[in-house]
Structure formats: C-alpha cells, structure tokens
Scaffold this active site. Structure first.
Site, PDB file in Angstrom:
ATOM      1  N   SER A 125       0.792  -1.237   0.000  1.00 32.91           N
ATOM      2  CA  SER A 125       0.000   0.000   0.000  1.00 32.91           C
ATOM      3  C   SER A 125       0.819   1.279   0.000  1.00 32.91           C
ATOM      4  CB  SER A 125      -0.977   0.018   1.188  1.00 32.91           C
ATOM      5  OG  SER A 125      -1.879  -1.029   1.053  1.00 32.91           O
ATOM      6  N   SER A 126       1.808   1.319  -0.888  1.00 34.11           N
ATOM      7  CA  SER A 126       2.553   2.572  -1.051  1.00 34.11           C
ATOM      8  C   SER A 126       1.612   3.672  -1.538  1.00 34.11           C
ATOM      9  CB  SER A 126       3.704   2.378  -2.030  1.00 34.11           C
ATOM     10  OG  SER A 126       3.219   1.850  -3.244  1.00 34.11           O
ATOM     11  N   ASP A 171      -6.861  -0.217   2.550  1.00 37.07           N
ATOM     12  CA  ASP A 171      -5.497   0.314   2.627  1.00 37.07           C
ATOM     13  C   ASP A 171      -5.476   1.727   3.202  1.00 37.07           C
ATOM     14  OD1 ASP A 171      -5.161  -2.045   1.317  1.00 37.07           O
ATOM     15  OD2 ASP A 171      -4.680  -1.156  -0.621  1.00 37.07           O
ATOM     16  N   TYR A 220      -7.112  -7.620 -10.977  1.00 33.57           N
ATOM     17  CA  TYR A 220      -7.899  -7.187  -9.806  1.00 33.57           C
ATOM     18  C   TYR A 220      -9.340  -6.861 -10.214  1.00 33.57           C
ATOM     19  CZ  TYR A 220      -9.029  -4.497  -5.559  1.00 33.57           C
ATOM     20  OH  TYR A 220      -9.608  -4.011  -4.409  1.00 33.57           O
TER      21      TYR A 220
HETATM   22  C1  GLA Z   1      -5.721  -4.002  -2.659  1.00 30.38           C
HETATM   23  C2  GLA Z   1      -6.861  -2.997  -2.565  1.00 30.38           C
HETATM   24  C3  GLA Z   1      -7.685  -3.236  -1.308  1.00 30.38           C
HETATM   25  C4  GLA Z   1      -8.128  -4.697  -1.197  1.00 30.38           C
HETATM   26  C5  GLA Z   1      -6.957  -5.630  -1.427  1.00 30.38           C
HETATM   27  C6  GLA Z   1      -7.386  -7.071  -1.500  1.00 30.38           C
HETATM   28  O1  GLA Z   1      -4.814  -3.801  -1.624  1.00 30.38           O
HETATM   29  O2  GLA Z   1      -6.356  -1.689  -2.563  1.00 30.38           O
HETATM   30  O3  GLA Z   1      -8.790  -2.359  -1.288  1.00 30.38           O
HETATM   31  O4  GLA Z   1      -9.188  -4.949  -2.074  1.00 30.38           O
HETATM   32  O5  GLA Z   1      -6.239  -5.329  -2.613  1.00 30.38           O
HETATM   33  O6  GLA Z   1      -7.828  -7.503  -0.273  1.00 30.38           O
END
Ligand code: GLA
Length: 384
Positions: A125-126, A171, A220
C-alpha cells in the site's frame, strides 16, 4: 533518510520555507483479502514502512510536488489543476487535492515534498500511504481536520475516481487509523473497527516475492467483477444480498449451478474469507496464535485455489515457510498476483526464519527476495 530532520532540510533547501511534516504508514493485511469491496471484514496492521510529506504555503498560486524517490518536481496552477490521471506518481497527490476541492475546500498554492520507503508495487500500500499523507498535509495547511475514517474514505475516492483503480477501503483506512502493536478488524460496511493486540513475542515477517503487482492492472478488476456476478445471481433469488458480505455458503449450494464456474469459486473465497477473518480476530484477542496461523493457512489456500489470486512465486514463498522453526502462519497479503507474503513468526526465531526463507526461495526460484522483520505501527500523524 527516514530521519525527519534530514527530510526537513531537504524541503528547506529546495523551497526556502519551513515545512510541516507528516507521516503515513504502509500496511500488511493479516487476513481478509478481496472482502473490502464486498462490504466484508479485513484485518490489516500498519507497518513501519511509511511515506513522509513536508508542506509549506506558496504565494504564487502554484502547487509544486517533489518526490525524492523519483528525483522529480512537477508544478501545477492551483486554480487549474488537471482533471484526469496521467499515469504518473503525481496522480495520487493530485487526486487527493481534486477530491478535497470537490468537497468545496479552497485549495491554496503549496510546495509538497514526498519521500517514502514503502516498497512500490509490492502489495504493501505505497499508494494509500501517499494519498493519506498528502490529505493530512493539505488539510492541515488549510486548517481543516477530519476524523480518520472520513480521511480514509476521501483518499479511497481519490484512487477510485481520479487515479482510476477500483480498490476498496482497507489500505487507506489502516494507513489513517492503524495502532501501534495492534491489528485492526475493520467492518467495511460501516467502518466500525476493533483493535486486537499482536503479542510482543510475535514478529511480522514480510517476504517480498519481487513479482510486481498492480491494483490498476487487469486481474484485480476481473476478479472483482467475477465475484460481483456471483452476488447478482444470489440477489436475484434473495434480494437482501446486495454484497457478498450478506451471502452464505448455503446460498452457493442452492444457486451456485446458475453461476459461471469462476464466479462460484471467487464467491466461495470471499464468503469463507469473511468467516475466517472474524474468527482470526477472535483467536488473536484470546491469544490463540495457533488458531490464527491455521486460519491464515486456510486463507492462503482459498486465495490461491478459489480466487486464483496468487502466483507460482507467492505459493512457493508460503510453501517454503511451512516447516521453518517459529512459523505461526503464512499467506499472500494484499491485492494478489505477486507482492509479499505475511508470516507470523515467533520473535525469537524471526532472524533465522528470514534468512532461511530467503535462501530457500532464491534456490527454488532464482529470485533474491527482500525479507523484512516489521512491527505494527501507528496510523498517519503530524511529526513536527
Ligand atoms: C488491494 C486494494 C484493497 C483490497 C486488497 C485485497 O490492496 O487496494 O482495497 O481490495 O487489494 O484484499
């Protein structure tokens, strides 16, 4: 360079003005993957990799963004900001500014320096750290303060509406609201949360497969669509199921045959993951680490087999950890298709675990991984 005094000097040398300095952490998710956008449960922790922002006002009406990581400066007119993303790192701070402006806040000119050590594209989560630290800095400059959950929602909107990545709230939420030495069970429906202490004898060992992942990439959104298609089938029979959060495994038994096979698999992951995540929080609160580890193992299998969100390297990293001394539980963390695994490991064994895992992984895949022994840290805040 994580030293705020060095960061401050860099800002002063470049912009000839004293900055206010803020920090926002990256995160690791212990369990609860691809459940956030289904209004389900996640249990991340903020980590001690973070992004710093230094902000000072300007009188020329410009917004000047400087990234120490990229060694790049970009300048914009505060009164005429871009309205679209340009596939550049500035999309994240500009997206935040655009959302704040959309909330009716008057955005003045400012200089913003940025530096971070959250590994990019690694599922830590950068981007959320960059959004949250920008939001805190800009809001402080204009004298506005929002509660953490509101801040997180604004930053999620920056990513959804400006950057164009269809992520959930996890995140940004944990970056804004994390607590030192704790994991956070978040109910993504109403943003209520519960903190669960991570015992001091447990280390968070984060193993980077070095395979890049991207939430904006194709996999995703495809997985998200597939799981939402399953939900639509259930909702056609049971209108009280707007999200998979409201669905049960019995629903899949009854109506799974009406779903595309991949949709059924995605939904089975999401529904069972919600159950595991709530159970893992209860186990953590009781100090039952063996149960937490067992649930993490099940979660990885479900993520890899039903959600098909893993990759050969991440599966290898999890498998190679299994019989190493000190392991409590291991799984792929974050958006999937690469990135990092999270290993809960007995603190006393953590250094040896990291070394042995790195050697095994390099030997099996030919890739030298980065392995970090992390701690759960606090959420975003002002440093000085
Ligand atoms: C990424 C997205 C999150 C979440 C994850 C999977 O980190 O930014 O919102 O959906 O994938 O759990």
């Amino acid at each position: 360079m994580h030293d705020p005094a060095v960061f401050r000097s860099m800002h002063v040398a470049r912009f000839h003005a004293e900055p206010a300095i803020f920090v926002a952490p990256g995160r690791v998710n212990l369990i609860g993957e691809h459940t956030d956008y289904a209004e389900g449960f996640v249990m991340p922790a903020a980590i001690d990799f973070a992004t710093l922002a230094g902000i000072s006002p300007r009188t020329d009406g410009k917004i000047v963004l400087y990234s120490e990581n990229y060694g790049q400066e970009r300048s914009f007119e505060a009164a005429a900001l871009p309205t679209k993303a340009s596939q550049h790192w500035t999309d994240y701070p500009l997206g935040v500014v655009a959302i704040l402006a959309g909330e009716g806040l008057a955005i003045p000119g400012f200089s913003l320096s940025l530096w971070g050590d959250v590994p990019l594209g690694s599922g830590l989560s950068s981007s959320a750290a960059l959004e949250v630290v920008t939001a805190l800095a800009v809001l402080s400059l204009i004298g506005v303060s929002y509660p953490g959950p509101v801040l997180a929602r604004l930053c999620q909107r920056a990513e959804n509406e400006f950057v164009g990545a269809n992520c959930g709230i996890m995140d940004q939420f944990i970056s804004a609201n994390g607590a030192k030495d704790h994991a956070l069970l978040l109910d993504c429906r109403d943003l209520s949360f519960k903190l669960a202490p991570i015992p001091s004898h447990v280390a968070l060992v984060i193993a980077n497969t070095m395979v890049k992942h991207s939430v904006a990439g194709g996999d995703y959104p495809t997985r998200r669509r597939e799981s939402e298609a399953a939900c639509a089938v259930i909702a056609s029979h049971r209108p009280g199921v707007p999200f998979l959060r409201d669905a049960t495994l019995e629903d899949l038994e009854k109506w799974g045959h009406e779903m595309a096979p991949k949709s059924l698999m995605r939904a089975r992951h999401v529904i069972s993951e919600n159950l595991r995540t709530v159970a893992a929080c209860e186990a953590l609160l009781k100090g039952d680490m063996a149960e937490v580890g067992r649930l993490m193992g099940e979660a990885h299998t479900s993520y890899s087999q039903d959600f098909e969100g893993s990759c050969v390297e991440a599966d290898a990293m999890v498998a190679l950890a299994q019989d190493l001394p000190g392991l409590i539980g291991a799984r792929l963390t974050g958006g999937g298709f690469g990135g990092c695994t999270i290993n809960l490991v007995e603190q006393s064994e953590a250094a040896g675990f990291a070394e042995a895992l790195a050697a095994r992984y390099a030997n099996q895949t030919g890739i030298v991984p980065q392995i970090h022994i992390c701690h759960a840290s606090g959420g975003a805040h002002r440093l000085q």
